[in-house]
Design a protein around this motif. Sequence first.
Motif, short mmCIF file in Angstrom:
data_model
loop_
_atom_site.label_atom_id
_atom_site.label_comp_id
_atom_site.label_asym_id
_atom_site.label_seq_id
_atom_site.Cartn_x
_atom_site.Cartn_y
_atom_site.Cartn_z
N VAL A 1 -21.03 -33.62 46.60
CA VAL A 1 -20.50 -34.91 46.14
C VAL A 1 -21.53 -36.02 46.31
CG1 VAL A 1 -18.73 -36.67 46.54
CG2 VAL A 1 -18.11 -34.24 46.56
N THR A 2 -22.14 -36.11 47.49
CA THR A 2 -23.10 -37.20 47.73
C THR A 2 -24.32 -37.06 46.84
OG1 THR A 2 -24.05 -35.94 49.59
CG2 THR A 2 -22.35 -37.57 50.11
N MET A 3 -24.77 -35.82 46.60
CA MET A 3 -25.93 -35.64 45.74
C MET A 3 -25.62 -36.08 44.31
SD MET A 3 -29.09 -34.88 45.68
CE MET A 3 -29.05 -34.49 47.43
N ALA A 4 -24.45 -35.71 43.81
CA ALA A 4 -24.07 -36.14 42.46
C ALA A 4 -23.95 -37.65 42.37
CB ALA A 4 -22.75 -35.47 42.06
N ALA A 5 -23.55 -38.29 43.48
CA ALA A 5 -23.38 -39.75 43.48
C ALA A 5 -24.71 -40.48 43.30
CB ALA A 5 -22.71 -40.20 44.78
N PHE A 6 -25.83 -39.82 43.59
CA PHE A 6 -27.13 -40.48 43.42
C PHE A 6 -27.38 -40.90 41.97
CE2 PHE A 6 -28.77 -38.55 47.52
CZ PHE A 6 -29.02 -39.78 48.12
N VAL A 7 -26.77 -40.21 41.02
CA VAL A 7 -27.01 -40.57 39.62
C VAL A 7 -26.30 -41.86 39.25
CG1 VAL A 7 -27.30 -38.15 38.99
CG2 VAL A 7 -25.06 -39.25 38.68
N LEU A 8 -25.41 -42.35 40.13
CA LEU A 8 -24.63 -43.54 39.83
C LEU A 8 -25.15 -44.80 40.53
CD1 LEU A 8 -21.05 -41.98 40.15
CD2 LEU A 8 -22.42 -42.27 38.07
N ILE A 9 -26.07 -44.64 41.46
CA ILE A 9 -26.50 -45.80 42.24
C ILE A 9 -27.34 -46.75 41.39
CG2 ILE A 9 -26.49 -44.47 44.38
CD1 ILE A 9 -29.54 -44.39 44.24
N ALA B 1 -31.02 -34.49 35.57
CA ALA B 1 -30.73 -33.05 35.56
C ALA B 1 -31.10 -32.40 36.88
CB ALA B 1 -31.49 -32.39 34.41
N LEU B 2 -32.21 -32.84 37.48
CA LEU B 2 -32.61 -32.29 38.78
C LEU B 2 -31.57 -32.60 39.84
CD1 LEU B 2 -36.45 -33.04 39.09
CD2 LEU B 2 -35.33 -30.91 38.45
N ILE B 3 -31.11 -33.85 39.86
CA ILE B 3 -30.14 -34.26 40.87
C ILE B 3 -28.84 -33.47 40.71
CG2 ILE B 3 -28.72 -36.18 41.68
CD1 ILE B 3 -31.03 -38.03 40.98
N LEU B 4 -28.36 -33.36 39.50
CA LEU B 4 -27.11 -32.63 39.26
C LEU B 4 -27.28 -31.14 39.54
CD1 LEU B 4 -25.79 -34.43 36.06
CD2 LEU B 4 -25.11 -34.78 38.45
N ALA B 5 -28.46 -30.60 39.26
CA ALA B 5 -28.72 -29.20 39.58
C ALA B 5 -28.68 -28.98 41.09
CB ALA B 5 -30.07 -28.77 39.02
N ASN B 6 -29.20 -29.93 41.86
CA ASN B 6 -29.14 -29.82 43.32
C ASN B 6 -27.69 -29.90 43.79
OD1 ASN B 6 -30.02 -29.58 45.96
ND2 ASN B 6 -30.51 -31.75 46.17
N ALA B 7 -26.91 -30.81 43.22
CA ALA B 7 -25.49 -30.90 43.58
C ALA B 7 -24.78 -29.58 43.27
CB ALA B 7 -24.84 -32.05 42.82
N ALA B 8 -25.08 -29.00 42.10
CA ALA B 8 -24.46 -27.72 41.73
C ALA B 8 -24.89 -26.60 42.67
CB ALA B 8 -24.83 -27.38 40.29
N SER B 9 -26.12 -26.68 43.19
CA SER B 9 -26.60 -25.62 44.09
C SER B 9 -25.79 -25.59 45.38
CB SER B 9 -28.09 -25.81 44.39
OG SER B 9 -28.31 -26.86 45.31
N PHE B 10 -25.39 -26.77 45.88
CA PHE B 10 -24.55 -26.81 47.08
C PHE B 10 -23.18 -26.19 46.80
CE2 PHE B 10 -27.37 -30.50 48.20
CZ PHE B 10 -27.93 -29.92 49.32
N ALA B 11 -22.61 -26.54 45.65
CA ALA B 11 -21.30 -25.99 45.30
C ALA B 11 -21.37 -24.48 45.11
CB ALA B 11 -20.78 -26.67 44.03
#
Length: 427
Positions: A97-105, A177-187
């Motif tokens: 969740v926190t990693m995906a939130a980086f795309v919104l800051i 895409a990198l940030i969301l890929a990292n978020a997906a990797s945790f999930a």
Amino acid sequence: MSIIKRGAERQTRGGPESGPQRALITAVFVSRVGNGLFNTAAILYFTFVVHLPATQVGLGLTIAGLSGLAAGIPAGNLADRYGPRTVWLTSLALQAVTMAAFVLIDSWLAFTVVATLDRLAATGGGAAGGALVARVGGEHPAAFRARLRTFVNLGVVVGTLGAAVAIQLDTRAAYTALILANAASFAFAGLIAFLGVPNYRPLPRPEEHRQWSVLTDRPYVSFVALYSAMGLQYQTVSLLLPIWLAAHTDAPRWTVAAVYAVNSGVCVLLQSRLGSRVETPRQGGRAFRLAGLLFLVSCPLMALTADVPAWVAPILAILAVCIHSIGEVWESSGGYTLAYTLAPDHAQGQYQGLFGIGFDAGQALAPVILTGAVLALGHPGWLLLGLFFATIGAAGPPIATWAERTRPTPPTPEAATDDPAPVGQGS
């Protein structure tokens, strides 16, 4: 040696033969690929896409890193009380969740808040993950942790190679895409662990157990301080040497990439092989001493890259990094062994929490120490750094002996009880 025991040793030393070990290795590998994707390009995203000044990014990361230390022991206690898998899966979900939130800051305050929440989750996950390794690793958790580190390094390398594509494209979409890929990797890592790693029951705790008892264990606290100080060696290769090569030598710029590759390659190739030889506290102490001596050789060699012709500097740098990387393998193997063998089984989460706090604190201070002291002194600074590592390493055996002497006497085979059976994997 019984057939069962020989099978357990093959399971831990010879390869990840058990289902839980394979699942945990796969989950960690997936999450580290994501880390490699993100960490390589993070600073570029925050400065060039979000348009935060580099100084603000550095301040925000410092605040986040220091705040994250607070989660180590509490999360470890939760792992000891409710089971390590539950807490680790929770931390992975929070990081997704926190990693995906980086795309919104879009501001420094938002960046700092999200980064702080991310570090709290990561630190808590480290404590719970350490306790989970102790359960999955069976009789040889340190050897299993050493093999796990091989896949950690490999995952980061794979992720770094993927990040190079986004950096070359240099667009907001690529970095997002990198940030969301990292978020997906945790999930995805959490899903793998949920399906493949048992939900181990908490171990019975003695009446004298306290939530902060690790802080009164002076030998263990001394070991953590020792490991934190020796941890400066990681950023010697990742931070100090690249700056030195760029500013003080005539080495071609590709040398920096080469030393990263060599460091990762040596660790991947040797971590399991050498780590399996370090199983007892005394062996851990001797591994520390050997690591310190290897760093004493590697640091002056790194300094000498400024005194040789441009074509020799890369060769000398790679030689120094090879020696240093072997020392890193011995240092990490000794650290894992002491971290696990000195911790009570019922309090692995709490003890691994302090272990992680110590390491993270050392890494937070490393840039200031290495750039402010070693670079400022030049060649003498490198020699003093090598002597510092050798001195820290020499303290390994006596601290290990002291710690081993103060551990409770293990129960006799007749009095020992079996580890509670794990709950079903889907629970």
